[in-house]
Design an enzyme around this catalytic site. Structure first.
Site, mmCIF file in Angstrom:
data_model
loop_
_atom_site.group_PDB
_atom_site.id
_atom_site.type_symbol
_atom_site.label_atom_id
_atom_site.label_comp_id
_atom_site.label_asym_id
_atom_site.label_seq_id
_atom_site.Cartn_x
_atom_site.Cartn_y
_atom_site.Cartn_z
ATOM 1 N N LYS A 18 0.836 -1.200 0.000
ATOM 2 C CA LYS A 18 0.000 0.000 0.000
ATOM 3 C C LYS A 18 0.877 1.259 0.000
ATOM 4 C CE LYS A 18 -2.662 2.776 3.273
ATOM 5 N NZ LYS A 18 -3.722 3.301 2.397
ATOM 6 N N GLU A 498 -16.160 13.756 8.974
ATOM 7 C CA GLU A 498 -15.763 12.486 9.597
ATOM 8 C C GLU A 498 -14.273 12.417 9.962
ATOM 9 O OE1 GLU A 498 -17.173 9.121 7.367
ATOM 10 O OE2 GLU A 498 -19.128 10.029 7.008
ATOM 11 N N ARG A 529 -6.111 0.372 -1.042
ATOM 12 C CA ARG A 529 -7.073 0.551 0.054
ATOM 13 C C ARG A 529 -7.122 -0.709 0.921
ATOM 14 N NH1 ARG A 529 -9.884 3.038 3.952
ATOM 15 N NH2 ARG A 529 -12.110 2.628 3.966
ATOM 16 N N CYS A 530 -6.680 -0.565 2.165
ATOM 17 C CA CYS A 530 -6.729 -1.666 3.119
ATOM 18 C C CYS A 530 -7.684 -1.315 4.255
ATOM 19 C CB CYS A 530 -5.338 -1.943 3.700
ATOM 20 S SG CYS A 530 -4.141 -2.498 2.478
ATOM 21 N N TRP A 575 -18.540 -6.253 6.807
ATOM 22 C CA TRP A 575 -17.171 -5.749 6.810
ATOM 23 C C TRP A 575 -16.463 -5.995 8.131
ATOM 24 C CZ3 TRP A 575 -17.630 -0.503 3.704
ATOM 25 C CH2 TRP A 575 -18.042 -0.810 2.402
ATOM 26 N N ASP A 613 -25.410 4.246 5.643
ATOM 27 C CA ASP A 613 -24.735 3.637 4.492
ATOM 28 C C ASP A 613 -24.915 2.128 4.494
ATOM 29 O OD1 ASP A 613 -23.782 6.049 3.581
ATOM 30 O OD2 ASP A 613 -21.817 5.849 4.514
ATOM 31 N N CYS A 657 -22.340 1.120 -2.800
ATOM 32 C CA CYS A 657 -21.177 1.152 -3.685
ATOM 33 C C CYS A 657 -21.435 0.331 -4.934
ATOM 34 C CB CYS A 657 -19.948 0.625 -2.944
ATOM 35 S SG CYS A 657 -19.386 1.711 -1.618
ATOM 36 N N HIS A 708 -12.612 7.160 -6.877
ATOM 37 C CA HIS A 708 -11.518 6.193 -6.780
ATOM 38 C C HIS A 708 -10.387 6.534 -7.736
ATOM 39 C CE1 HIS A 708 -13.960 3.712 -4.175
ATOM 40 N NE2 HIS A 708 -14.945 3.820 -5.027
ATOM 41 N N CYS A 740 -18.772 8.312 -4.042
ATOM 42 C CA CYS A 740 -18.529 7.709 -2.729
ATOM 43 C C CYS A 740 -17.868 8.753 -1.841
ATOM 44 C CB CYS A 740 -17.659 6.461 -2.895
ATOM 45 S SG CYS A 740 -17.768 5.290 -1.517
#
Length: 772
Positions: A18, A498, A529-530, A575, A613, A657, A708, A740
């Site tokens: 990453k 946030e 993205r992790c 998730w 969400d 998404c 993205h 997003c």
């Protein structure tokens, strides 16, 4: 008996991949530096598996961004818009342009579409196919990595997505053909790859055909038969491991049992009964071996050796030990790297830690199971076996897990608790009067860029280098600046940004009972993205409000409406690493009640728009359609429980998404959210067609730019997308928003893109006004 691994985490123990990717994209390291880091990770993975005793070690399971994109490049299926990049000598620029889009040297190309990998939280880059699609061997990555491993003394088993699944993973970009018809164009390139691998000394090849877990058509099953007969005919000495995972073969089993392959891999975690079906059928060819996927590759709970050894014995009693391979259920890319890195007892207590196993430990479990199955007497006296038995028994009786008050609340959910007070038509009028928003109202999806500075504040706070007051002061300043930017830009419904949140699931899990956390339990979601999923080990409840403080503060700064931002129960479930000792539906309902309490408290604090969400609703679908109805029943009910405690004039939003909605659009409507926002820009608004055909009654915000990708879309580009949307959805139902959240983007590109987005909405208002 052999051990077999399907794939290993590629991010590195400390997310080295990453960090290297992001430094390369920022121009801070060279291509050579990036590739050197990648090579180091691969070698460490191979050597670890060799040391632990894995017989069939995978190669080509590593990827800089995504394994499907790797294969697209390998096969030369490069969409036309990237041809200028393809002409250069920099294959990395081409690769990342396909993944992320690019604005460079006068070229401006959008990224390829991205969607969920089956029912996981991993995302893949969707191949694009034309009617006369040509394939050629464009990249030799798979051969190079086999040779690379051989140089350090390890002969690997190269891994490829099978040709049928590769085609089914893609999309037709022209009419009047089905992508499966391209199999005759595609197979010669696979043959070329297999020839080169065989010439380098490959004896095993793993071909992943996860679509065998889905409901296939006769045409698709015929393609499977054709492909594997042709491979067997042309490569009689190659040992093909045909891997299916995430579910049973189902009605595809008869086709599969007739294939001339060396080994069939079975996911016995998701579908343990299929072993009985195969053994009892009498149709398994005497030359075909079975790879038993009995160590869970997708969750973090310790294997139960007693149960696994019973399964292995069932197979060996019929087939003998030499026809059995022991394996994880699927690739371990869905598992964190190493439990030994968890040294913080404050969050992951020793009692909970003893119940867990990450990728490295799962490899150890595979080799131990082989050892115990080969020598049953050893198992009875082994400390490993005894410790495993004690840990599993402890988990069954632990007082940490069960909360009778939570169980009683779930049992006593009243009729109507999953229904709003009135229908959407009634609510819509109440909300229009209360909110007074313009046509094409603009908003964002929640998060704003989390800069290095913001992340450093969080790190310092966690280390005790900042007091709570100092940390809050910094966050308040960042929040106020974000509110002022949105006001100045002309956004209609604001968000607080946030900045206090580390992750959209982890943040909530940290404040809910029944959750715990890891320090290094990272898994890849997409590209660089992790995510670090929470661990749900026990019954879930909300002891205190979680988001009210920051929503209330942000609303106090502005006369405009500020959205409360929550993550929905299904997404928190999907998730997280979820307890496997009770039905997922039960855990999801517990989470739904906790979120419901938060929604009600936000409303009491004066927050009139609340977003819950649910990007993971579709990814939770079982792979087999006959099981969908049961899942959708409890998942949609959980969302409605979370959203239904408020008054008519409080507007509930949800966000989803990358998803295909065609076959679940009625269920999406049944969620009864007042506004749904969806990712649409990469598909050029194609996803809206299903909402139009269904005559979706509620309001909808199709994403008008791809967050993205680092590229900044023009106002004209977004206007064209809104015109497409307006052609199929009534304009009084449309919202304007990015695809997003903006957490991973930089401020410079974010400000430019949102300014253009607001200008596009204003242009549409003028255009509609002039028509009216």
């Amino acid at each position: 008996m052999k051990t077999n691994n399907l794939g290993y985490p590629r991010i590195g123990n400390n997310r080295e991949l990453k960090k290297a990717n992001e430094l390369y994209w920022a121009g801070k390291i060279s291509a050579e530096d990036l590739l050197a880091i990648a090579s180091t990770i691969r070698k460490q993975n191979w050597q670890l598996q060799a040391e632990k005793g894995i017989d069939l070690i995978p190669s080509n399971d590593f990827s800089l961004y995504d394994q499907v994109l790797d294969l697209t490049l390998t096969l030369g299926a490069i969409p036309e818009r990237y041809q200028e990049f393809a002409k250069t000598n920099n294959s990395l620029d081409l690769y990342f342009a396909m993944a992320r889009g690019a604005q460079k040297n006068g070229q401006d190309v959008v990224a390829m579409e991205m969607t969920k990998w089956f029912d996981t939280n991993y995302h893949y880059i969707v191949p694009e196919f034309t009617k006369n699609q040509k394939f050629e061997l464009f990249s030799t990555k798979i051969i190079a990595e086999f040779i690379e491993a051989k140089k350090i003394g390890i002969t690997t088993k190269p891994v490829l997505i099978g040709p049928v699944s590769y085609l089914l993973l893609g999309k037709e970009k022209e009419a009047d053909f089905h992508r499966i018809d391209l199999i005759y164009n595609l197979l010669p390139v696979y043959f070329e790859i297999l020839s080169k691998l065989e010439a380098e000394g490959t004896s095993y090849i793993q071909l992943d055909e996860p679509f065998l877990a889905l409901n296939l058509t006769d045409k698709e099953r015929n393609a499977i038969t054709y492909v594997y007969n042709e491979i067997s005919k042309n490569f009689p000495n190659l040992k093909v491991v045909l891997a299916n995972y995430f579910d049973c073969f189902g009605e595809n089993l008869e086709t599969v049992l007739a294939l001339p392959v060396h080994t069939l891999h079975l996911d016995l975690v998701r579908c343990p009964l299929q072993l009985d079906d195969i053994l009892e059928s009498g149709k398994l060819d005497a030359n075909v071996n079975l790879s038993l996927g009995i160590v869970d590759g997708r969750n973090i709970w310790k294997n139960d050796f007693k149960k696994s050894l019973d399964i292995i014995k069932k197979a060996t009693d019929v087939l003998g030990k030499d026809r059995i391979l022991i394996a994880p259920s699927c690739s371990l890319i869905h598992s964190p790297c190493d439990l030994d890195l968890e040294t913080n007892d404050d969050t992951l207590t020793p009692e909970i830690k003893q119940w867990l196993a990450f990728a490295k430990q799962k490899i150890e479990e595979v080799t131990l199971l082989k050892s115990f199955a080969s020598n049953e007497q050893e198992a009875e006296t082994s400390l490993w076996f005894i410790e495993n038995t004690v840990a599993n028994e402890n988990r069954k009786t632990s007082k940490l897990i069960h909360n009778e008050a939570v169980k009683n609340r779930v049992a006593n959910i009243a009729k109507g608790d999953d229904q709003r007070q009135n229908s959407f038509e009634v609510r819509r009028k109440n909300q229009a009067e209360a909110l007074n928003l313009p046509l094409f109202p603009t908003t964002t999806i929640g998060s704003f860029p989390q800069t290095t500075e913001v992340r450093s504040w969080r790190a310092k706070f966690k280390k005790g280098e900042l007091t709570q007051q100092q940390y809050d002061d910094l966050l308040q300043k960042e929040t106020e600046e974000t509110i002022r930017f949105q006001e100045e830009t002309g956004i209609d419904v604001l968000v607080h940004g946030e900045f206090e949140r580390n992750d959209m699931v982890e943040y909530f899990g940290e404040q809910l009972d029944g959750f715990t956390f890891t320090k290094n339990g990272w898994v890849q979601s997409y590209g660089s993205r992790c995510v670090k999923p929470p661990v749900i080990y026990g019954d879930v409840s909300r002891p205190n409000p979680m988001t009210v403080k920051w929503a209330e503060f942000a609303q106090s700064l502005t006369p405009k409406w500020v959205k409360g931002m929550l993550t929905g129960p299904v997404t928190i479930l999907q998730w997280s690493f979820v307890r496997n000792d009770q039905p997922r539906s039960e855990t999801c309902t517990q989470i739904a009640l906790a979120i419901r309490d938060e929604v009600v408290d936000l409303e009491k604090a004066g927050i009139k728009i609340i977003q819950i969400d649910e990007p993971a609703i579709r990814e939770g679908l079982p792979l087999r359609k006959e099981e969908w109805a049961n899942y959708l029943d409890w998942a949609i009910r959980a969302f409605r429980i979370s959203a239904s405690g408020v008054k008519n004039d409080t507007q509930i939003h949800t966000h989803m998404c990358y998803s295909e909605f065609n076959d679940i659009i009625q269920n999406i409507a049944d969620m009864d959210a007042d506004v749904i926002t969806i990712e649409c820009s990469r598909s050029q608004m194609e996803l809206l067609d299903v909402f139009a055909d269904f005559k979706y009654p509620n309001e909808i915000g199709p994403g008008v730019y791809d967050i993205h990708s680092p590229r900044v879309p023009s106002r004209n580009e977004m206007v064209k997308l809104l015109e497409k949307a307006s052609a199929v959805i009534p304009v009084d139902q449309l919202w304007v928003n990015p695809d997003c959240g903006l957490k991973t983007r930089h401020w410079e590109e974010t400000k430019k893109a949102l300014t253009e987005m607001v200008a596009a909405a204003q242009e549409m208002r003028v255009a509609i006004g002039s028509i009216a």
